[in-house]
Motif scaffolding. Sequence first.
Motif, PDB file in Angstrom:
ATOM      1  N   LEU A  13      87.585 -25.171  -5.771  1.00  0.00           N
ATOM      2  CA  LEU A  13      87.614 -25.210  -4.314  1.00  0.00           C
ATOM      3  C   LEU A  13      86.408 -25.949  -3.749  1.00  0.00           C
ATOM      4  O   LEU A  13      86.543 -26.755  -2.813  1.00  0.00           O
ATOM      5  CB  LEU A  13      87.641 -23.767  -3.774  1.00  0.00           C
ATOM      6  N   LEU A  14      85.227 -25.706  -4.296  1.00  0.00           N
ATOM      7  CA  LEU A  14      83.999 -26.257  -3.742  1.00  0.00           C
ATOM      8  C   LEU A  14      83.674 -27.652  -4.266  1.00  0.00           C
ATOM      9  O   LEU A  14      82.675 -28.251  -3.846  1.00  0.00           O
ATOM     10  CB  LEU A  14      82.826 -25.309  -4.047  1.00  0.00           C
ATOM     11  N   GLY A  15      84.503 -28.150  -5.164  1.00  0.00           N
ATOM     12  CA  GLY A  15      84.292 -29.507  -5.662  1.00  0.00           C
ATOM     13  C   GLY A  15      83.155 -29.635  -6.659  1.00  0.00           C
ATOM     14  O   GLY A  15      82.490 -30.680  -6.712  1.00  0.00           O
ATOM     15  N   VAL A  16      82.917 -28.592  -7.440  1.00  0.00           N
ATOM     16  CA  VAL A  16      81.872 -28.659  -8.473  1.00  0.00           C
ATOM     17  C   VAL A  16      82.479 -28.247  -9.822  1.00  0.00           C
ATOM     18  O   VAL A  16      82.057 -27.267 -10.444  1.00  0.00           O
ATOM     19  CB  VAL A  16      80.678 -27.763  -8.111  1.00  0.00           C
ATOM     20  N   PRO A  17      83.454 -28.994 -10.337  1.00  0.00           N
ATOM     21  CA  PRO A  17      84.129 -28.605 -11.574  1.00  0.00           C
ATOM     22  C   PRO A  17      83.206 -28.577 -12.786  1.00  0.00           C
ATOM     23  O   PRO A  17      83.529 -27.936 -13.800  1.00  0.00           O
ATOM     24  CB  PRO A  17      85.210 -29.677 -11.729  1.00  0.00           C
ATOM     25  N   GLU A  18      82.044 -29.229 -12.688  1.00  0.00           N
ATOM     26  CA  GLU A  18      81.127 -29.233 -13.831  1.00  0.00           C
ATOM     27  C   GLU A  18      80.550 -27.853 -14.122  1.00  0.00           C
ATOM     28  O   GLU A  18      79.989 -27.625 -15.214  1.00  0.00           O
ATOM     29  CB  GLU A  18      79.988 -30.228 -13.580  1.00  0.00           C
ATOM     30  N   TYR A  19      80.680 -26.917 -13.174  1.00  0.00           N
ATOM     31  CA  TYR A  19      80.179 -25.563 -13.393  1.00  0.00           C
ATOM     32  C   TYR A  19      81.289 -24.602 -13.819  1.00  0.00           C
ATOM     33  O   TYR A  19      81.029 -23.422 -14.091  1.00  0.00           O
ATOM     34  CB  TYR A  19      79.542 -25.023 -12.120  1.00  0.00           C
ATOM     35  N   ALA A  20      82.520 -25.061 -13.893  1.00  0.00           N
ATOM     36  CA  ALA A  20      83.658 -24.159 -14.068  1.00  0.00           C
ATOM     37  C   ALA A  20      83.605 -23.367 -15.370  1.00  0.00           C
ATOM     38  O   ALA A  20      84.050 -22.215 -15.413  1.00  0.00           O
ATOM     39  CB  ALA A  20      84.965 -24.947 -13.988  1.00  0.00           C
ATOM     40  N   ASP A  21      83.084 -23.962 -16.437  1.00  0.00           N
ATOM     41  CA  ASP A  21      83.065 -23.264 -17.728  1.00  0.00           C
ATOM     42  C   ASP A  21      81.716 -22.603 -18.012  1.00  0.00           C
ATOM     43  O   ASP A  21      81.400 -22.292 -19.160  1.00  0.00           O
ATOM     44  CB  ASP A  21      83.422 -24.232 -18.853  1.00  0.00           C
ATOM     45  N   ARG A  22      80.933 -22.363 -16.962  1.00  0.00           N
ATOM     46  CA  ARG A  22      79.587 -21.808 -17.160  1.00  0.00           C
ATOM     47  C   ARG A  22      79.436 -20.429 -16.499  1.00  0.00           C
ATOM     48  O   ARG A  22      78.343 -20.008 -16.147  1.00  0.00           O
ATOM     49  CB  ARG A  22      78.556 -22.786 -16.596  1.00  0.00           C
ATOM     50  N   TYR A  23      80.547 -19.727 -16.386  1.00  0.00           N
ATOM     51  CA  TYR A  23      80.533 -18.438 -15.692  1.00  0.00           C
ATOM     52  C   TYR A  23      79.579 -17.437 -16.341  1.00  0.00           C
ATOM     53  O   TYR A  23      78.768 -16.797 -15.665  1.00  0.00           O
ATOM     54  CB  TYR A  23      81.949 -17.856 -15.663  1.00  0.00           C
ATOM     55  N   VAL A  24      79.650 -17.296 -17.665  1.00  0.00           N
ATOM     56  CA  VAL A  24      78.851 -16.273 -18.347  1.00  0.00           C
ATOM     57  C   VAL A  24      77.366 -16.554 -18.194  1.00  0.00           C
ATOM     58  O   VAL A  24      76.583 -15.661 -17.848  1.00  0.00           O
ATOM     59  CB  VAL A  24      79.228 -16.184 -19.842  1.00  0.00           C
ATOM     60  N   GLU A  25      76.945 -17.808 -18.403  1.00  0.00           N
ATOM     61  CA  GLU A  25      75.514 -18.089 -18.296  1.00  0.00           C
ATOM     62  C   GLU A  25      75.019 -17.940 -16.868  1.00  0.00           C
ATOM     63  O   GLU A  25      73.894 -17.503 -16.629  1.00  0.00           O
ATOM     64  CB  GLU A  25      75.197 -19.484 -18.834  1.00  0.00           C
ATOM     65  N   MET A  26      75.860 -18.270 -15.881  1.00  0.00           N
ATOM     66  CA  MET A  26      75.462 -18.083 -14.499  1.00  0.00           C
ATOM     67  C   MET A  26      75.406 -16.588 -14.154  1.00  0.00           C
ATOM     68  O   MET A  26      74.483 -16.128 -13.479  1.00  0.00           O
ATOM     69  CB  MET A  26      76.442 -18.790 -13.558  1.00  0.00           C
ATOM     70  N   ARG A  27      76.365 -15.828 -14.620  1.00  0.00           N
ATOM     71  CA  ARG A  27      76.421 -14.398 -14.322  1.00  0.00           C
ATOM     72  C   ARG A  27      75.201 -13.681 -14.883  1.00  0.00           C
ATOM     73  O   ARG A  27      74.690 -12.742 -14.281  1.00  0.00           O
ATOM     74  CB  ARG A  27      77.704 -13.800 -14.908  1.00  0.00           C
ATOM     75  N   TYR A  28      74.741 -14.140 -16.026  1.00  0.00           N
ATOM     76  CA  TYR A  28      73.593 -13.494 -16.653  1.00  0.00           C
ATOM     77  C   TYR A  28      72.304 -14.269 -16.432  1.00  0.00           C
ATOM     78  O   TYR A  28      71.350 -14.146 -17.191  1.00  0.00           O
ATOM     79  CB  TYR A  28      73.877 -13.262 -18.136  1.00  0.00           C
ATOM     80  N   ASP A  29      72.281 -15.052 -15.361  1.00  0.00           N
ATOM     81  CA  ASP A  29      71.057 -15.699 -14.877  1.00  0.00           C
ATOM     82  C   ASP A  29      70.420 -16.582 -15.936  1.00  0.00           C
ATOM     83  O   ASP A  29      69.202 -16.644 -16.072  1.00  0.00           O
ATOM     84  CB  ASP A  29      70.060 -14.634 -14.412  1.00  0.00           C
ATOM     85  N   GLN A  30      71.272 -17.280 -16.696  1.00  0.00           N
ATOM     86  CA  GLN A  30      70.760 -18.185 -17.718  1.00  0.00           C
ATOM     87  C   GLN A  30      71.055 -19.645 -17.377  1.00  0.00           C
ATOM     88  O   GLN A  30      70.723 -20.536 -18.149  1.00  0.00           O
ATOM     89  CB  GLN A  30      71.379 -17.833 -19.091  1.00  0.00           C
ATOM     90  N   GLY A  31      71.688 -19.875 -16.234  1.00  0.00           N
ATOM     91  CA  GLY A  31      71.977 -21.232 -15.810  1.00  0.00           C
ATOM     92  C   GLY A  31      71.134 -21.614 -14.607  1.00  0.00           C
ATOM     93  O   GLY A  31      70.348 -20.819 -14.088  1.00  0.00           O
ATOM     94  N   ASP A  32      71.307 -22.822 -14.144  1.00  0.00           N
ATOM     95  CA  ASP A  32      70.532 -23.321 -13.010  1.00  0.00           C
ATOM     96  C   ASP A  32      71.271 -22.995 -11.719  1.00  0.00           C
ATOM     97  O   ASP A  32      71.998 -23.830 -11.167  1.00  0.00           O
ATOM     98  CB  ASP A  32      70.316 -24.827 -13.152  1.00  0.00           C
ATOM     99  N   MET A  33      71.094 -21.766 -11.223  1.00  0.00           N
ATOM    100  CA  MET A  33      71.789 -21.347 -10.018  1.00  0.00           C
ATOM    101  C   MET A  33      71.305 -22.122  -8.800  1.00  0.00           C
ATOM    102  O   MET A  33      72.079 -22.379  -7.876  1.00  0.00           O
ATOM    103  CB  MET A  33      71.599 -19.848  -9.788  1.00  0.00           C
ATOM    104  N   GLU A  34      70.032 -22.518  -8.781  1.00  0.00           N
ATOM    105  CA  GLU A  34      69.525 -23.255  -7.629  1.00  0.00           C
ATOM    106  C   GLU A  34      70.251 -24.587  -7.467  1.00  0.00           C
ATOM    107  O   GLU A  34      70.562 -25.008  -6.360  1.00  0.00           O
ATOM    108  CB  GLU A  34      68.019 -23.458  -7.748  1.00  0.00           C
ATOM    109  N   ALA A  35      70.509 -25.270  -8.597  1.00  0.00           N
ATOM    110  CA  ALA A  35      71.245 -26.536  -8.526  1.00  0.00           C
ATOM    111  C   ALA A  35      72.672 -26.290  -8.044  1.00  0.00           C
ATOM    112  O   ALA A  35      73.228 -27.075  -7.257  1.00  0.00           O
ATOM    113  CB  ALA A  35      71.250 -27.220  -9.888  1.00  0.00           C
ATOM    114  N   PHE A  36      73.268 -25.181  -8.492  1.00  0.00           N
ATOM    115  CA  PHE A  36      74.617 -24.842  -8.044  1.00  0.00           C
ATOM    116  C   PHE A  36      74.631 -24.587  -6.537  1.00  0.00           C
ATOM    117  O   PHE A  36      75.476 -25.118  -5.810  1.00  0.00           O
ATOM    118  CB  PHE A  36      75.125 -23.612  -8.790  1.00  0.00           C
ATOM    119  N   TYR A  37      73.675 -23.784  -6.063  1.00  0.00           N
ATOM    120  CA  TYR A  37      73.621 -23.495  -4.634  1.00  0.00           C
ATOM    121  C   TYR A  37      73.398 -24.769  -3.812  1.00  0.00           C
ATOM    122  O   TYR A  37      73.995 -24.953  -2.748  1.00  0.00           O
ATOM    123  CB  TYR A  37      72.514 -22.487  -4.339  1.00  0.00           C
ATOM    124  N   ALA A  38      72.542 -25.624  -4.299  1.00  0.00           N
ATOM    125  CA  ALA A  38      72.281 -26.872  -3.570  1.00  0.00           C
ATOM    126  C   ALA A  38      73.551 -27.701  -3.436  1.00  0.00           C
ATOM    127  O   ALA A  38      73.763 -28.402  -2.433  1.00  0.00           O
ATOM    128  CB  ALA A  38      71.191 -27.676  -4.284  1.00  0.00           C
TER     129      ALA A  38
END
Length: 361
Positions: A254-279
């Motif tokens: 929906l938000l047009g960021v398909p590059e994050y689609a397969d990174r749910y687990v690392e984002m959920r457990y604060d192991q990904g770059d959430m700031e880049a995602f939010y930006a």
Amino acid sequence: MVEGPLGGMRVVEIGQDIAVPYAGRLLRLLGAEVCKIEPPAGDRLRRYAPSGSTAGVGGLFRYLNAGKSSVALDPSRPDGRAVAAGLCANADVVLVDEGLGAVPGVAADVAEGAGTVVRLLDFGAGGPYATWQASELVVQAAAGWVSPRGRVEGDPVPVGGRLGEYAAGTYLAVAGLTGRRSRADESPVRVVVDRMSAVFNTVAYDMLRRETLVELGYVQTRYTAYIPGPMRCQDGMVAVNCLTGQHWNDLCSLLGVPEYADRYVEMRYDQGDMEAFYAAVRPWFAATTVVDAVEICQAFRVPAAPITTGATAPDLPPFRERGFFVPAPDGAVHPGPPFRLRDVPAEPLGPAPTLVDGRTR
């Protein structure tokens, strides 16, 4: 007017702030007669006002204590203690806060003549913390509410709104009713409710889930419980919570960021770059109204809801359509009863008792 199911039941509450008065409010809604015992200066909430507000002075007190009677007593005076003991002796249920919401000088022993006495303690009557008194934040932390919020390196983040006090008040009301009903003879009933257990039992799921994951070998040192969480829109805030990988995948589409689609687990457990995602996704929300953001997210089957305030909550469609918020005697708007009985509707409540020159009326 139809008399409530607790019509004729007499309740005395000895407690300030939220927990005991909320328990009394629940019983009052069901038709019980509720009398408050307050210190000479009155319940602390009489003087509470939101920061920068004058119109809301005592608003929380008026909500919690609508329809009750009240007596302001000085327990250091023999006549004050005698009045308190007399009120309790004539009551079916007495609710006593012995934590930070206690009425100074009025302990549970003044209620010995009552049929059912329910004491509210912070950590119960036994155990290593029985003599401790705790703030709302400490109780939440002890019960596990604080652990999944915020970041490890940051300050503790409690749940807002003093929800632990309302949880404790709900258990108090149930305990009072159970104690009264369980009196098979004239023997007194004594019950202890503790805030920590009330809070834990209200939100046990998250703690039990985390314990199960640890037992299975998943070490969780960091955890982002709600992703992406609160997002700012054109006209307010919206809360979005991806509970599953499918939710996350759909949101990224929906938000047009398909590059994050397969990174749910690392984002959920604060192991990904959430700031880049939010930006990357903030501009989408910033260009969208709250109503549209919720509607579009829900169309994609992604959980989303408006973040409301006291001013905007009554206009939220589910509340408005159910008539949940109701006018109060003082002209304010209050949440309605948290229950509905078909044959005996909750009783309309009158104004809260006023305090004049150290006396109530």
